[in-house]
Structure formats: C-alpha cells, structure tokens
Design an enzyme around this catalytic site. Structure first.
Site, short mmCIF file in Angstrom:
data_model
loop_
_atom_site.label_atom_id
_atom_site.label_comp_id
_atom_site.label_asym_id
_atom_site.label_seq_id
_atom_site.Cartn_x
_atom_site.Cartn_y
_atom_site.Cartn_z
N HIS A 1 0.85 -1.19 0.00
CA HIS A 1 0.00 0.00 0.00
C HIS A 1 0.88 1.24 0.00
CE1 HIS A 1 -3.20 2.80 1.08
NE2 HIS A 1 -4.00 1.87 0.60
N ASP B 1 -7.89 -5.42 -0.86
CA ASP B 1 -8.35 -6.28 -1.96
C ASP B 1 -8.06 -7.76 -1.74
OD1 ASP B 1 -9.49 -4.44 -3.85
OD2 ASP B 1 -7.49 -3.58 -3.94
N1 COA Z 1 4.11 -7.67 -4.31
C1 COA Z 1 5.46 -7.69 -4.26
N2 COA Z 1 6.21 -6.63 -4.03
C2 COA Z 1 5.59 -5.46 -3.86
C3 COA Z 1 4.20 -5.36 -3.87
C4 COA Z 1 3.46 -6.51 -4.11
N3 COA Z 1 2.13 -6.49 -4.15
N4 COA Z 1 3.84 -4.08 -3.64
C5 COA Z 1 4.97 -3.40 -3.49
N5 COA Z 1 6.03 -4.23 -3.62
C6 COA Z 1 7.43 -3.87 -3.51
C7 COA Z 1 7.90 -3.30 -4.84
O1 COA Z 1 8.38 -4.28 -5.72
C8 COA Z 1 8.97 -2.36 -4.37
O2 COA Z 1 10.10 -3.13 -4.03
P1 COA Z 1 11.58 -2.58 -4.33
O3 COA Z 1 11.69 -1.33 -3.50
O4 COA Z 1 12.42 -3.71 -3.91
O5 COA Z 1 11.60 -2.28 -5.81
C9 COA Z 1 8.41 -1.80 -3.08
O6 COA Z 1 7.54 -2.81 -2.57
C10 COA Z 1 7.63 -0.51 -3.25
O7 COA Z 1 6.59 -0.76 -4.24
P2 COA Z 1 5.93 0.35 -5.15
O8 COA Z 1 5.19 -0.28 -6.26
O9 COA Z 1 6.97 1.38 -5.51
O10 COA Z 1 4.93 0.99 -4.11
P3 COA Z 1 3.79 1.99 -4.46
O11 COA Z 1 3.54 2.76 -3.22
O12 COA Z 1 4.07 2.75 -5.69
O13 COA Z 1 2.57 1.03 -4.82
C11 COA Z 1 0.78 -0.37 -4.74
C12 COA Z 1 1.54 0.72 -4.00
C13 COA Z 1 -0.52 -0.66 -4.00
C14 COA Z 1 0.42 0.10 -6.16
C15 COA Z 1 1.67 -1.65 -4.80
O14 COA Z 1 1.89 -2.13 -3.50
C16 COA Z 1 1.06 -2.71 -5.68
O15 COA Z 1 1.24 -2.67 -6.91
N6 COA Z 1 0.32 -3.70 -5.08
C17 COA Z 1 -0.31 -4.71 -5.86
C18 COA Z 1 -1.61 -4.18 -6.45
C19 COA Z 1 -2.68 -4.00 -5.41
O16 COA Z 1 -2.89 -4.87 -4.58
N7 COA Z 1 -3.39 -2.88 -5.49
C20 COA Z 1 -4.48 -2.57 -4.59
C21 COA Z 1 -4.09 -1.44 -3.69
S1 COA Z 1 -5.27 -1.16 -2.42
#
Ligand code: COA
Length: 329
Positions: free
Chosen positions: A215, A266
């Site tokens: 998140h 989710d």
């Molecule tokens: N699975 C595996 N690794 C994850 C992850 C996941 N669901 N979510 C984040 N990470 C990791 C990233 O790979 C990254 O790792 P790194 O620093 O080693 O590269 C780190 O955590 C930060 O992730 P990032 O995507 O930059 O965070 P964000 O704040 O931009 O994104 C979300 C937040 C929610 C978009 C992201 O956690 C995600 O894509 N989750 C999956 C989709 C989801 O469940 N969405 C519903 C949100 S309520």
C-alpha cells in the site's frame, strides 16, 4: 468451355464496401471490422451506463448542494442495479427485479444469486460495502475531485473515477487476486495450499508483484484487511470448502516473510466475495458499488469549496535548442 453465368448473381462481387462483412462459415457478422457479438468487461460497461444515466437525471445541470445530494443518492442506489443488469445481460437472462424493501446489500445479493441471502451474508456484504466506502485521496477519488474541480458535473466525475478504479493497481486487484487463486487451484495439484506458497515465492523471487499486497500509505496492516480476513474465515468455514481461505493465509505468510508486506483491502475481499457467490468478473464492480458513496461525497465537498486542481510539473527536457524547418534537414 465457357463458364455458366451465376444464377441470381450468387458469389458475384457487386461492389466494394467497408461497412459490413459476413463470415458465412463461422456464422459471424462484422460492422466496420467489429464483431457484432463484441462484449464489454463489466467496468467498461458501467463507465458507459453511468454516463448514459446522466441524460435522464433531472438534476444533471446543477452542482448546487440540493441537486448534488439527490444525484449522489440516485447514483449510489443505481450502481448495484446496473451491476446486476450487466450480469443478467452477460448471462443472456432477464434481470431479476431489485427489492426496494430489502436494503442495498440484500437486494444486490438477491439479484446476483437469484435467492434471498441469509441474514449473516447480508451483514457481511454490508460491512464490506462500508469498509470500501471511502479511503482518503486514493487514485479514483482524486480523479473524481480533479474532474469536479473544473466545475464539471457529478456524473462526469464518477465516470472518471470508474475508469481509474478499473486498473489492476487499484480496484482491479481484487479480481486479479481471485483469478490467481483459481489458476493455482485449477492447475490440478493435490496440494493447492502448498502450490500457493510455491507460486508466491517464485513470483517474489522473480521480482514480480503479488496482487492484494502492499500500500502507498499503510506501513502497518491495512485495518480493513483484518476485518475482511475474519469474514473470509467465517464464510469459508460455513461453506464447507475452505481451500481458497487456506491458500490466502499461506500466501500472506510467504509475502510477509519475504517482503514484510501486508495484505491490503483487496486481498481478503476476493475470497469474501467468492464465498458470497459473487462471480469473479464482478468483483471490481462491487468495489464501485461501495465507493460510489465516497466519490459522490468528495464531489460535493469539492464543489462546496472549489479551486481548480492544477499541479505544476518539473521540466526535465533540454533547453536552448535551435529550431530547424523540416525541409532544411
Ligand atoms: N508484491 C510484491 N512486491 C511489492 C508489492 C506486491 N504487491 N507491492 C509493493 N512491492 C514492492 C515493490 O516491488 C517495491 O520493491 P523494491 O523497492 O524492492 O523495488 C516496493 O515494494 C515498493 O513498491 P511500489 O510499487 O513502488 O509501491 P507503491 O507505493 O508505488 O505502490 C501499490 C503501492 C498498491 C500500487 C503496490 O503495493 C502494488 O502494486 N500492489 C499490488 C496491487 C494491489 O494490490 N493494489 C491494490 C491497492 S489497495
């Protein structure tokens, strides 16, 4: 020997047209290249249906508090009915009538599953709808506020929000969670819980994301996830088939051990909806049913104290380049 003329001009090409085409062998008809049976995903259909609903709305031309409140109530009441109508059309059935006496959650479950739901299932869906209703400046709410801040109308803002919620990094994640669990279980192994663990581990080690985890704001567990986990456990036990719940628990354990990431709203919403017998392709639409209350409230808040939302950007391109006319090159 001269060919016999075609009787009735059968198979003779009489003109060229880009309008329609028939594939007689396959029984298909195309208009300008589009198959007439083209189908729309639920969130695409909802985006269009909400837009269409604005044409009929008697308050559509006003952003004043009274008309906005009435539109918010209508949009919130319409959304589950639209989802159910979409579902019926997709199944080639007549839409079952909503039950205005039953309340939103019970009426929705009745329309989707075809039977009046047990009280506890209604309470659980009601709780899910409340848990998903608003969540500060999430992407779809922000999209709605940006639209409303141009003094555009509530329906337009909700359409912007629906298009944003649809993405798999936002509301689309719940459907992806269930599809992932289904694919692992349907791959036929005798140990789906173990397969869920290996699958999660392999994805993480390849640097891939697992839907339903992580998140932008929470560094601790999303408080909504705890309630959803509990409801998923209860429904799983009542259903007599708790495999999806146990697969989810195992994935949660692996993702935390590997990445210190918690499930978000989710992750367990997926199995809760599954145990409530809501079809997987409707999961994101169910999210929109609950978030409608939040979006419309944000639009009202924006209209009540409006200033155009127009952030700045940081220019990272080159400066001082010399312009050359194309024909001088
Ligand atoms: N699975 C595996 N690794 C994850 C992850 C996941 N669901 N979510 C984040 N990470 C990791 C990233 O790979 C990254 O790792 P790194 O620093 O080693 O590269 C780190 O955590 C930060 O992730 P990032 O995507 O930059 O965070 P964000 O704040 O931009 O994104 C979300 C937040 C929610 C978009 C992201 O956690 C995600 O894509 N989750 C999956 C989709 C989801 O469940 N969405 C519903 C949100 S309520």
């Amino acid at each position: 020997m001269a060919e016999r003329p075609s009787r009735g001009l059968a198979d003779v090409v009489a003109a060229s047209t880009a309008l329609s085409d028939i594939d007689g062998r396959a029984g298909r008809l195309f208009y300008r290249g589009y198959d007439i049976n083209r189908s729309q995903e639920p969130m695409e259909a909802l985006r269009s249906l909400v837009s269409l609903a604005s044409a009929e709305d008697p308050d559509k031309d006003s952003n004043e508090p009274g008309p906005n409140t009435r539109k918010a109530a209508r949009l919130t009441a319409q959304q589950p009915v639209l989802v159910a109508a979409y579902h019926a059309a997709q199944c080639g059935q007549e839409s079952r009538p909503a039950d205005p006496e039953a309340g939103l959650a019970a009426s929705f479950l009745l329309q989707i599953t075809g039977a009046p739901p047990p009280d506890r299932e209604t309470q659980i869906l009601d709780t899910c709808l409340v848990l998903h209703a608003d969540h500060t400046m999430n992407a779809s709410t922000f999209a709605a506020r940006v639209c409303a801040a141009t003094l555009s109308d509530m329906h337009s803002a909700v359409v912007a929000a629906l298009g944003t919620l649809k993405g798999p990094l936002h509301g689309g994640a719940n459907e992806q969670v269930m599809r992932g669990l289904e694919a692992i279980r349907n791959s036929g192994g005798s140990d789906p819980v173990g397969a869920a663990a290996s699958h999660a581990l392999a994805r993480l080690r390849q640097g891939e994301k697992i839907m339903g985890f992580g998140h932008r704001v929470y560094r601790a567990e999303d408080p909504r996830a705890a309630h959803l986990r509990e409801m998923s456990a209860e429904l799983a036990a009542a259903s007599g088939d708790d495999i999806y719940y146990r697969m989810s628990r195992k994935m949660e354990e692996i993702v935390f051990a590997e990445k210190r990431l918690y499930p978000n709203v989710d992750f367990y919403a997926a199995t809760v909806y599954h145990y409530l017998r809501i079809p997987t392709d409707l999961f994101t639409s169910v999210f929109s049913v609950s978030r409608m209350a939040g979006w419309t409230s944000h639009v009202m808040e924006q209209h009540a104290d409006n200033r155009l939302i127009r952030p700045d950007s940081e220019y990272i391109g080159e400066h001082g380049l010399t312009w050359l006319p194309l024909d001088a090159r």
